[in-house]
Design a protein around this motif. Structure first.
Motif, PDB file in Angstrom:
ATOM      1  N   LYS A  85       0.811  -1.216   0.000  1.00  0.00           N
ATOM      2  CA  LYS A  85       0.000   0.000   0.000  1.00  0.00           C
ATOM      3  C   LYS A  85       0.846   1.268   0.000  1.00  0.00           C
ATOM      4  CE  LYS A  85      -3.783  -2.177   2.641  1.00  0.00           C
ATOM      5  NZ  LYS A  85      -4.584  -2.090   3.892  1.00  0.00           N
ATOM      6  N   GLY A  86       2.176   1.110   0.059  1.00  0.00           N
ATOM      7  CA  GLY A  86       3.041   2.273   0.205  1.00  0.00           C
ATOM      8  C   GLY A  86       3.920   2.538  -0.998  1.00  0.00           C
ATOM      9  N   LYS A  87       4.897   3.399  -0.791  1.00  0.00           N
ATOM     10  CA  LYS A  87       5.761   3.865  -1.881  1.00  0.00           C
ATOM     11  C   LYS A  87       7.230   3.834  -1.462  1.00  0.00           C
ATOM     12  CE  LYS A  87       2.921   5.641  -5.171  1.00  0.00           C
ATOM     13  NZ  LYS A  87       3.008   5.334  -6.617  1.00  0.00           N
ATOM     14  N   LEU A  88       8.075   3.486  -2.429  1.00  0.00           N
ATOM     15  CA  LEU A  88       9.518   3.650  -2.305  1.00  0.00           C
ATOM     16  C   LEU A  88       9.961   4.675  -3.334  1.00  0.00           C
ATOM     17  CD1 LEU A  88      11.070   0.047  -1.991  1.00  0.00           C
ATOM     18  CD2 LEU A  88      11.166   1.866  -0.289  1.00  0.00           C
ATOM     19  N   PHE A  89      10.705   5.677  -2.905  1.00  0.00           N
ATOM     20  CA  PHE A  89      11.287   6.662  -3.815  1.00  0.00           C
ATOM     21  C   PHE A  89      12.808   6.535  -3.710  1.00  0.00           C
ATOM     22  CE2 PHE A  89       7.318   8.756  -2.249  1.00  0.00           C
ATOM     23  CZ  PHE A  89       6.593   8.645  -3.436  1.00  0.00           C
ATOM     24  N   LEU A  90      13.430   6.214  -4.824  1.00  0.00           N
ATOM     25  CA  LEU A  90      14.873   5.999  -4.861  1.00  0.00           C
ATOM     26  C   LEU A  90      15.527   7.080  -5.705  1.00  0.00           C
ATOM     27  CD1 LEU A  90      14.899   2.132  -5.552  1.00  0.00           C
ATOM     28  CD2 LEU A  90      14.630   3.315  -3.351  1.00  0.00           C
ATOM     29  N   PHE A  91      16.441   7.844  -5.093  1.00  0.00           N
ATOM     30  CA  PHE A  91      17.177   8.894  -5.791  1.00  0.00           C
ATOM     31  C   PHE A  91      18.669   8.603  -5.654  1.00  0.00           C
ATOM     32  CE2 PHE A  91      13.330  11.087  -4.025  1.00  0.00           C
ATOM     33  CZ  PHE A  91      12.640  11.153  -5.237  1.00  0.00           C
ATOM     34  N   THR A  92      19.292   8.128  -6.718  1.00  0.00           N
ATOM     35  CA  THR A  92      20.695   7.723  -6.608  1.00  0.00           C
ATOM     36  C   THR A  92      21.661   8.906  -6.522  1.00  0.00           C
ATOM     37  OG1 THR A  92      21.054   7.524  -9.013  1.00  0.00           O
ATOM     38  CG2 THR A  92      20.166   5.601  -7.857  1.00  0.00           C
ATOM     39  N   PRO A  93      21.448  10.052  -7.198  1.00  0.00           N
ATOM     40  CA  PRO A  93      22.346  11.196  -6.991  1.00  0.00           C
ATOM     41  C   PRO A  93      22.159  11.769  -5.584  1.00  0.00           C
ATOM     42  CG  PRO A  93      21.077  11.420  -9.035  1.00  0.00           C
ATOM     43  CD  PRO A  93      20.440  10.337  -8.235  1.00  0.00           C
ATOM     44  N   LEU A  94      23.088  12.621  -5.184  1.00  0.00           N
ATOM     45  CA  LEU A  94      23.025  13.218  -3.848  1.00  0.00           C
ATOM     46  C   LEU A  94      22.187  14.489  -3.914  1.00  0.00           C
ATOM     47  CD1 LEU A  94      26.745  12.681  -2.768  1.00  0.00           C
ATOM     48  CD2 LEU A  94      24.775  11.155  -2.472  1.00  0.00           C
ATOM     49  N   ILE A  95      20.871  14.333  -3.845  1.00  0.00           N
ATOM     50  CA  ILE A  95      19.949  15.452  -4.071  1.00  0.00           C
ATOM     51  C   ILE A  95      19.893  16.425  -2.897  1.00  0.00           C
ATOM     52  CG2 ILE A  95      18.539  14.104  -5.670  1.00  0.00           C
ATOM     53  CD1 ILE A  95      16.449  13.890  -3.355  1.00  0.00           C
ATOM     54  N   THR A  96      20.583  16.098  -1.806  1.00  0.00           N
ATOM     55  CA  THR A  96      20.634  17.004  -0.649  1.00  0.00           C
ATOM     56  C   THR A  96      22.072  17.413  -0.333  1.00  0.00           C
ATOM     57  OG1 THR A  96      20.681  15.078   0.814  1.00  0.00           O
ATOM     58  CG2 THR A  96      18.531  16.080   0.397  1.00  0.00           C
ATOM     59  N   PHE A  97      23.003  17.193  -1.217  1.00  0.00           N
ATOM     60  CA  PHE A  97      24.433  17.347  -0.990  1.00  0.00           C
ATOM     61  C   PHE A  97      24.784  18.670  -0.315  1.00  0.00           C
ATOM     62  CE2 PHE A  97      28.639  18.725  -2.641  1.00  0.00           C
ATOM     63  CZ  PHE A  97      29.422  17.712  -2.115  1.00  0.00           C
ATOM     64  N   ARG A  98      25.187  18.593   0.951  1.00  0.00           N
ATOM     65  CA  ARG A  98      25.631  19.747   1.724  1.00  0.00           C
ATOM     66  C   ARG A  98      24.638  20.914   1.671  1.00  0.00           C
ATOM     67  NH1 ARG A  98      32.030  19.418  -0.189  1.00  0.00           N
ATOM     68  NH2 ARG A  98      32.386  17.342   0.679  1.00  0.00           N
ATOM     69  N   SER A  99      23.371  20.589   1.486  1.00  0.00           N
ATOM     70  CA  SER A  99      22.296  21.583   1.442  1.00  0.00           C
ATOM     71  C   SER A  99      22.460  22.560   0.274  1.00  0.00           C
ATOM     72  CB  SER A  99      22.226  22.362   2.766  1.00  0.00           C
ATOM     73  OG  SER A  99      21.067  23.151   2.828  1.00  0.00           O
ATOM     74  N   GLN A 100      23.150  22.124  -0.777  1.00  0.00           N
ATOM     75  CA  GLN A 100      23.432  23.005  -1.912  1.00  0.00           C
ATOM     76  C   GLN A 100      22.481  22.858  -3.106  1.00  0.00           C
ATOM     77  OE1 GLN A 100      27.593  22.459  -2.888  1.00  0.00           O
ATOM     78  NE2 GLN A 100      28.275  23.102  -0.864  1.00  0.00           N
ATOM     79  N   PRO A 101      22.056  21.651  -3.491  1.00  0.00           N
ATOM     80  CA  PRO A 101      21.328  21.507  -4.765  1.00  0.00           C
ATOM     81  C   PRO A 101      19.848  21.869  -4.683  1.00  0.00           C
ATOM     82  CG  PRO A 101      21.691  19.347  -3.816  1.00  0.00           C
ATOM     83  CD  PRO A 101      22.385  20.328  -2.903  1.00  0.00           C
ATOM     84  N   HIS A 102      19.573  23.150  -4.433  1.00  0.00           N
ATOM     85  CA  HIS A 102      18.182  23.614  -4.362  1.00  0.00           C
ATOM     86  C   HIS A 102      17.408  23.290  -5.633  1.00  0.00           C
ATOM     87  CE1 HIS A 102      18.452  26.438  -0.740  1.00  0.00           C
ATOM     88  NE2 HIS A 102      19.682  25.960  -0.874  1.00  0.00           N
ATOM     89  N   GLY A 103      18.111  23.172  -6.745  1.00  0.00           N
ATOM     90  CA  GLY A 103      17.437  22.898  -8.014  1.00  0.00           C
ATOM     91  C   GLY A 103      16.700  21.575  -8.040  1.00  0.00           C
ATOM     92  N   VAL A 104      17.106  20.618  -7.201  1.00  0.00           N
ATOM     93  CA  VAL A 104      16.407  19.331  -7.156  1.00  0.00           C
ATOM     94  C   VAL A 104      15.772  19.065  -5.790  1.00  0.00           C
ATOM     95  CG1 VAL A 104      17.639  18.202  -9.043  1.00  0.00           C
ATOM     96  CG2 VAL A 104      18.634  18.167  -6.736  1.00  0.00           C
ATOM     97  N   PHE A 105      15.705  20.075  -4.934  1.00  0.00           N
ATOM     98  CA  PHE A 105      14.952  19.924  -3.683  1.00  0.00           C
ATOM     99  C   PHE A 105      13.503  19.488  -3.935  1.00  0.00           C
ATOM    100  CE2 PHE A 105      17.522  22.855  -0.585  1.00  0.00           C
ATOM    101  CZ  PHE A 105      18.578  21.964  -0.653  1.00  0.00           C
ATOM    102  N   PRO A 106      12.871  19.890  -5.079  1.00  0.00           N
ATOM    103  CA  PRO A 106      11.506  19.409  -5.299  1.00  0.00           C
ATOM    104  C   PRO A 106      11.369  17.892  -5.229  1.00  0.00           C
ATOM    105  CG  PRO A 106      11.962  21.202  -6.808  1.00  0.00           C
ATOM    106  CD  PRO A 106      13.265  20.880  -6.109  1.00  0.00           C
ATOM    107  N   LEU A 107      12.406  17.146  -5.621  1.00  0.00           N
ATOM    108  CA  LEU A 107      12.315  15.686  -5.525  1.00  0.00           C
ATOM    109  C   LEU A 107      12.115  15.260  -4.073  1.00  0.00           C
ATOM    110  CD1 LEU A 107      15.184  14.659  -7.982  1.00  0.00           C
ATOM    111  CD2 LEU A 107      12.716  14.510  -8.400  1.00  0.00           C
ATOM    112  N   LEU A 108      12.829  15.892  -3.170  1.00  0.00           N
ATOM    113  CA  LEU A 108      12.689  15.581  -1.742  1.00  0.00           C
ATOM    114  C   LEU A 108      11.349  16.059  -1.214  1.00  0.00           C
ATOM    115  CD1 LEU A 108      13.831  14.672   1.012  1.00  0.00           C
ATOM    116  CD2 LEU A 108      14.852  16.965   1.217  1.00  0.00           C
ATOM    117  N   PHE A 109      11.023  17.321  -1.459  1.00  0.00           N
ATOM    118  CA  PHE A 109       9.802  17.900  -0.897  1.00  0.00           C
ATOM    119  C   PHE A 109       8.550  17.235  -1.475  1.00  0.00           C
ATOM    120  CE2 PHE A 109      12.232  22.183  -0.384  1.00  0.00           C
ATOM    121  CZ  PHE A 109      12.977  21.617   0.642  1.00  0.00           C
TER     122      PHE A 109
END
Length: 460
Positions: free
Chosen positions: A422-446
């Motif tokens: 009934k649930g979900k797995l979200f897998l993101f292989t790049p470092l989408i939170t790297f040192r709080s820098q990649p704001h451009g891909v924060f939407p994937l997390l949020f």
């Protein structure tokens, strides 16, 4: 997303760079720019740093000897911050001037946002940008309601791309957000037609370990900055606590072991001796295990929970039995460093807009990639509820840094959404939170946080 562009400008100012602001509309090289645009001239003391922040790093091929192993760089080989933050800009080679004034405050501020539309509005619409999640979090925390449109919508004479947030709250709340954060809102007397996904307050469980995981610490900073509600969970918590109180579990790089139980990701030193640790902190010791912790996590997902895994922690996909394979294999063996080697560098991936997860992103996105996993989907994966959200659509995805043997990445999958019970797995292989820098891909997390925690998921 001018608000994120302003955050980028502030990182320059914190490092001593002079920044100019346009006091009125102007034109350069036949292109018109509005008042309030940021201008960064390179004729100043910190020119090398400015170039580093805006342009690519071209790291040389560096091997111990011809045909030998690569020599690791001290840190990241490529890190162009403007690209990590998804900032769009124009590079002007010829000298120019205009109605500019130097920003003399400690930090730059975006212009105050506008609250347009109906005066006695029932609710307000705002664009699907990073800072809008602060608005969503505040509205839900105060008892208001929120949802997001999964299709384009129009209101008050304005058009919104898919993902616009619909917030049922009072005018004082949005006026404060407009002034404080620079967000724009359009008030509506009734809800515009369209498909929406109701949102609910989310509680996040963020993995960490005793002594501190650096990736988890940076992610904690992101969650705090954007006002998400979370608890820090240590391995014993995952083994013993009732996980159903959490809408989403978040596992940073280095959290989930490989199927053979071996640890991956970034870690330093050996586990401490419990006798050397003060009593109040001993219940934080230990690691996530394949035998005990992972089955409990997967059971949590099957019962309706959501898991976001980043970097090496995407190995949970193998442990869940998903129809995925390691793309970086050849003749049954992993590629050697002489054949393939990518330390911390920025690569470009193709984004598929078939899920709410990718709303707020363009068709391509720059990501930090550091010896990161890459998947291939087995035949029939889509029919089994496994969907690729992003992949490398080129044999030369390198944007900044060093990527030896990058042609092996072509077609490799970097982001996956998978149904598990009934649930979900979200897998993101790049470092989408790297040192709080990649704001451009924060939407994937949020997006993963709210989509994973949503009661209704209208896009299958």
């Amino acid at each position: 997303d001018f608000l994120t562009a302003t955050k980028f400008i502030n990182t320059l100012m914190k490092n001593g760079v002079d920044v100019l602001s346009a006091t009125s509309d102007f034109e350069v090289a036949g292109k018109k720019y509005p008042a309030g645009s940021w201008v960064v001239k390179t004729a100043q003391a910190f020119r090398p740093h400015i170039l580093d922040m805006f342009e690519r790093q071209d790291y040389p091929n560096d091997f111990a000897y011809p045909g030998g192993p690569p020599i690791p760089p001290y840190d990241a080989a490529g890190y162009t911050l403007a690209w990590q933050m998804g900032v769009q800009y124009d590079r002007i080679v010829d000298a120019f001037d205009g109605p500019f004034q130097k920003v003399t405050t400690d930090l730059a501020s975006p212009p105050a946002g506008k609250v347009a539309g109906a005066q006695n509005a029932k609710a307000y619409l705002t664009d699907h940008i990073n800072d809008a999640f602060i608005a969503v979090n505040r509205v839900l925390k105060s008892g208001g309601k929120a949802s997001w449109y999964t299709n384009a919508v129009s209101a008050g004479g304005q058009s919104f791309e898919p993902g616009a947030f619909y917030l049922e709250t009072d005018r004082a709340t949005v006026e404060k957000l407009a002034k404080e954060k620079g967000l724009n809102f359009v008030g509506v007397a009734s809800k515009p037609a369209g498909q929406t996904m109701p949102l609910q307050p989310v509680k996040i469980g963020l993995w960490d370990r005793y002594g501190g995981s650096m990736p988890s610490g940076w992610t904690r900073m992101i969650l705090e900055d954007f006002e998400f509600d979370f608890d820090v969970l240590f391995p014993p918590d995952l083994d013993t606590k009732d996980l159903s109180k959490y809408d989403v579990l978040l596992f940073e790089d280095g959290a989930i072991p490989a199927s053979d139980g071996a640890g991956r990701g970034r870690g330093f030193g050996s586990p401490p001796d419990p006798a050397d640790i003060p009593e109040p902190y001993r219940d934080r010791l230990g690691n996530v295990t394949v035998a005990t912790t992972v089955p409990k996590i997967l059971d949590y997902v099957r019962k309706g929970g959501a898991v976001i895994a980043i970097g090496s922690s995407t190995d949970i996909g193998y442990l869940a039995g998903l129809p995925i394979e390691n793309k970086l294999m050849e003749n049954g063996h992993e590629l050697t460093g002489e054949e393939y080697y990518i330390p911390g560098s920025i690569l470009e991936m193709k984004v598929e807009h078939s899920s709410p997860i990718t709303m707020g992103l363009s068709d391509h996105a720059d990501v930090m990639f550091d010896h990161s996993p890459v998947f291939s989907l087995k035949p029939g994966a889509e029919q089994q509820g496994v969907k690729k959200l992003a992949w490398f659509d080129s044999p030369t995805p390198l944007r900044s840094g060093w990527a030896w043997g990058q042609e092996h990445l072509d077609g490799g999958v970097t982001a996956i959404e998978a149904d598990l019970g009934k649930g979900k797995l979200f897998l993101f292989t790049p470092l989408i939170t790297f040192r709080s820098q990649p704001h451009g891909v924060f939407p994937l997390l949020f997006n993963g946080i709210y989509y994973g925690g949503a009661d209704k998921r209208p896009i299958s």
